[in-house]
Design an enzyme around this catalytic site. Structure first.
Site, PDB file in Angstrom:
ATOM      1  N   HIS A  62       0.836  -1.207   0.000  1.00  0.00           N
ATOM      2  CA  HIS A  62       0.000   0.000   0.000  1.00  0.00           C
ATOM      3  C   HIS A  62       0.873   1.260   0.000  1.00  0.00           C
ATOM      4  O   HIS A  62       0.599   2.207  -0.736  1.00  0.00           O
ATOM      5  CB  HIS A  62      -0.899   0.046   1.240  1.00  0.00           C
ATOM      6  CG  HIS A  62      -1.872  -1.095   1.380  1.00  0.00           C
ATOM      7  ND1 HIS A  62      -2.028  -1.801   2.546  1.00  0.00           N
ATOM      8  CD2 HIS A  62      -2.750  -1.644   0.488  1.00  0.00           C
ATOM      9  CE1 HIS A  62      -2.973  -2.725   2.395  1.00  0.00           C
ATOM     10  NE2 HIS A  62      -3.417  -2.659   1.138  1.00  0.00           N
ATOM     11  N   LYS A  66     -16.602  -7.523   8.594  1.00  0.00           N
ATOM     12  CA  LYS A  66     -17.322  -7.569   9.860  1.00  0.00           C
ATOM     13  C   LYS A  66     -16.368  -7.558  11.028  1.00  0.00           C
ATOM     14  O   LYS A  66     -16.637  -6.951  12.047  1.00  0.00           O
ATOM     15  CB  LYS A  66     -18.230  -8.794   9.902  1.00  0.00           C
ATOM     16  CG  LYS A  66     -19.540  -8.536   9.176  1.00  0.00           C
ATOM     17  CD  LYS A  66     -20.349  -9.816   9.020  1.00  0.00           C
ATOM     18  CE  LYS A  66     -20.933  -9.945   7.632  1.00  0.00           C
ATOM     19  NZ  LYS A  66     -20.628 -11.205   6.964  1.00  0.00           N
TER      20      LYS A  66
HETATM   21  N1  LIG Z   1       1.092  -5.520  -2.109  1.00  0.00           N
HETATM   22  C1  LIG Z   1       0.345  -4.708  -2.836  1.00  0.00           C
HETATM   23  N2  LIG Z   1       0.838  -4.092  -3.917  1.00  0.00           N
HETATM   24  C2  LIG Z   1       0.075  -3.292  -4.678  1.00  0.00           C
HETATM   25  N3  LIG Z   1      -1.212  -3.026  -4.444  1.00  0.00           N
HETATM   26  C3  LIG Z   1      -1.761  -3.603  -3.372  1.00  0.00           C
HETATM   27  C4  LIG Z   1      -1.019  -4.449  -2.507  1.00  0.00           C
HETATM   28  N4  LIG Z   1      -1.850  -4.888  -1.518  1.00  0.00           N
HETATM   29  C5  LIG Z   1      -3.037  -4.314  -1.770  1.00  0.00           C
HETATM   30  N5  LIG Z   1      -2.996  -3.553  -2.871  1.00  0.00           N
HETATM   31  C6  LIG Z   1      -4.081  -2.778  -3.472  1.00  0.00           C
HETATM   32  O1  LIG Z   1      -4.529  -1.860  -2.531  1.00  0.00           O
HETATM   33  C7  LIG Z   1      -5.932  -1.626  -2.675  1.00  0.00           C
HETATM   34  C8  LIG Z   1      -6.610  -1.840  -1.352  1.00  0.00           C
HETATM   35  O2  LIG Z   1      -6.579  -3.190  -1.059  1.00  0.00           O
HETATM   36  P1  LIG Z   1      -6.998  -3.861   0.311  1.00  0.00           P
HETATM   37  O3  LIG Z   1      -7.297  -2.860   1.352  1.00  0.00           O
HETATM   38  O4  LIG Z   1      -7.988  -4.912  -0.011  1.00  0.00           O
HETATM   39  O5  LIG Z   1      -5.606  -4.533   0.695  1.00  0.00           O
HETATM   40  P2  LIG Z   1      -5.240  -6.049   0.773  1.00  0.00           P
HETATM   41  O6  LIG Z   1      -3.813  -6.086   1.150  1.00  0.00           O
HETATM   42  O7  LIG Z   1      -5.665  -6.724  -0.495  1.00  0.00           O
HETATM   43  O8  LIG Z   1      -6.118  -6.508   2.005  1.00  0.00           O
HETATM   44  P3  LIG Z   1      -6.936  -7.887   2.193  1.00  0.00           P
HETATM   45  O9  LIG Z   1      -5.923  -8.967   2.297  1.00  0.00           O
HETATM   46  O10 LIG Z   1      -7.670  -7.637   3.470  1.00  0.00           O
HETATM   47  O11 LIG Z   1      -7.829  -7.984   0.989  1.00  0.00           O
HETATM   48  C9  LIG Z   1      -6.356  -2.562  -3.810  1.00  0.00           C
HETATM   49  O12 LIG Z   1      -6.316  -1.845  -5.026  1.00  0.00           O
HETATM   50  C10 LIG Z   1      -5.289  -3.623  -3.810  1.00  0.00           C
HETATM   51  O13 LIG Z   1      -5.147  -4.214  -5.086  1.00  0.00           O
END
Ligand SMILES: Nc1ncnc2c1ncn2[C@@H]1O[C@H](COP(=O)(O)OP(=O)(O)OP(=O)(O)O)[C@@H](O)[C@H]1O
Ligand SMILES: [Mg+2]
Length: 166
Positions: free
Chosen positions: A22, A46
Site C-alpha cells: 500500500h 465484519k
Molecule cells: N502488495 C500490494 N501491492 C500493490 N497493491 C496492493 C497491494 N496490496 C493491496 N494492494 C491494493 O490496494 C488496494 C486496497 O486493497 P486492500 O485494502 O484490499 O488490501 P489487501 O492487502 O488486499 O487486504 P486484504 O488482504 O484484506 O484484501 C487494492 O487496489 C489492492 O489491489
C-alpha cells in the site's frame, strides 16, 4: 503552463493493516496527483483486526511528512465519496493477474456510475507483489517474521494486538 484545477485521486481500501505494498502505491500516486486521499472503507469487513480510528492513525503517522496525502474513512458508494472530494481518479494497485478480474469489474461498474471518474492502476515494486493485509495478519499471528513487509509502526501495533489476545 499547468493551469489546471488540482488533480485529486482517491486510493480506497480496507488497509487492515497498511502494508508496504500500500505504501508503495500511495507514494507513486502522490507523485502524479496533486492530492491523494487514502480512503478507508468503513464497515467493510465484519471483524477487522484494527478499528477505523487505529487504521487512520497508522496511515497518518506513516505519511506525516507528505502534505498531499490525506487519510479519511468513507461510507457508501465510492464514486459518491470521490465526487464529494472533487476527485477525478481512483487509484488501485495491481499485484498479479489474480487481482485483475475483480478490479476490472469494479472499474467498469464505477465508470458506469460516474463516467467522469477514471480508475488508474499502478503496479508496486515487485518485492511487494505477493503481500496482502490478510497474509500479513495470518503470518504474524502464527509467529512468522514480517519485518520489511509493513512499516515499523504496523509491526508495533500488531505486537500490541497479539499481547491483547493472550
Ligand atoms: N502488495 C500490494 N501491492 C500493490 N497493491 C496492493 C497491494 N496490496 C493491496 N494492494 C491494493 O490496494 C488496494 C486496497 O486493497 P486492500 O485494502 O484490499 O488490501 P489487501 O492487502 O488486499 O487486504 P486484504 O488482504 O484484506 O484484501 C487494492 O487496489 C489492492 O489491489
Ligand atoms: Mg484485498
Amino acid at each position: 503552463m499547468s493551469n489546471h484545477p488540482p488533480r485529486v485521486a482517491i486510493y480506497p481500501g480496507s488497509f487492515d493493516p497498511l502494508t508496504n505494498g500500500h505504501v508503495d502505491i500511495i507514494e507513486r500516486g502522490s507523485r502524479i496527483f496533486d492530492q491523494i486521499y487514502v480512503a478507508i472503507l468503513a464497515n467493510a469487513e465484519k471483524k477487522p483486526l484494527f478499528t477505523e480510528n487505529e487504521r487512520v492513525a497508522i496511515i497518518r503517522e506513516v505519511f506525516k511528512g507528505r502534505a498531499n496525502v490525506q487519510v479519511e474513512t468513507f461510507n457508501g458508494l465510492l464514486v459518491d465519496y470521490a465526487q464529494r472530494k472533487q476527485a477525478t481518479a481512483l487509484v488501485r494497485g495491481l499485484r498479479a493477474v489474480s487481482d485483475f478480474e475483480y478490479e476490472f469489474q469494479m472499474a467498469l461498474m464505477n465508470r458506469r456510475l460516474a463516467p467522469s471518474v477514471e480508475t488508474v492502476f499502478m503496479m508496486p515494486d515487485e518485492k511487494y507483489t505477493y503481500i496482502s493485509s490478510r497474509l500479513i495478519k495470518e503470518v504474524f499471528m502464527l509467529g512468522g517474521a514480517i519485518a520489511g513487509l509493513v512499516p515499523p509502526v504496523v509491526e508495533e501495533k500488531l505486537q500490541g494486538k497479539q499481547k491483547a489476545r493472550r
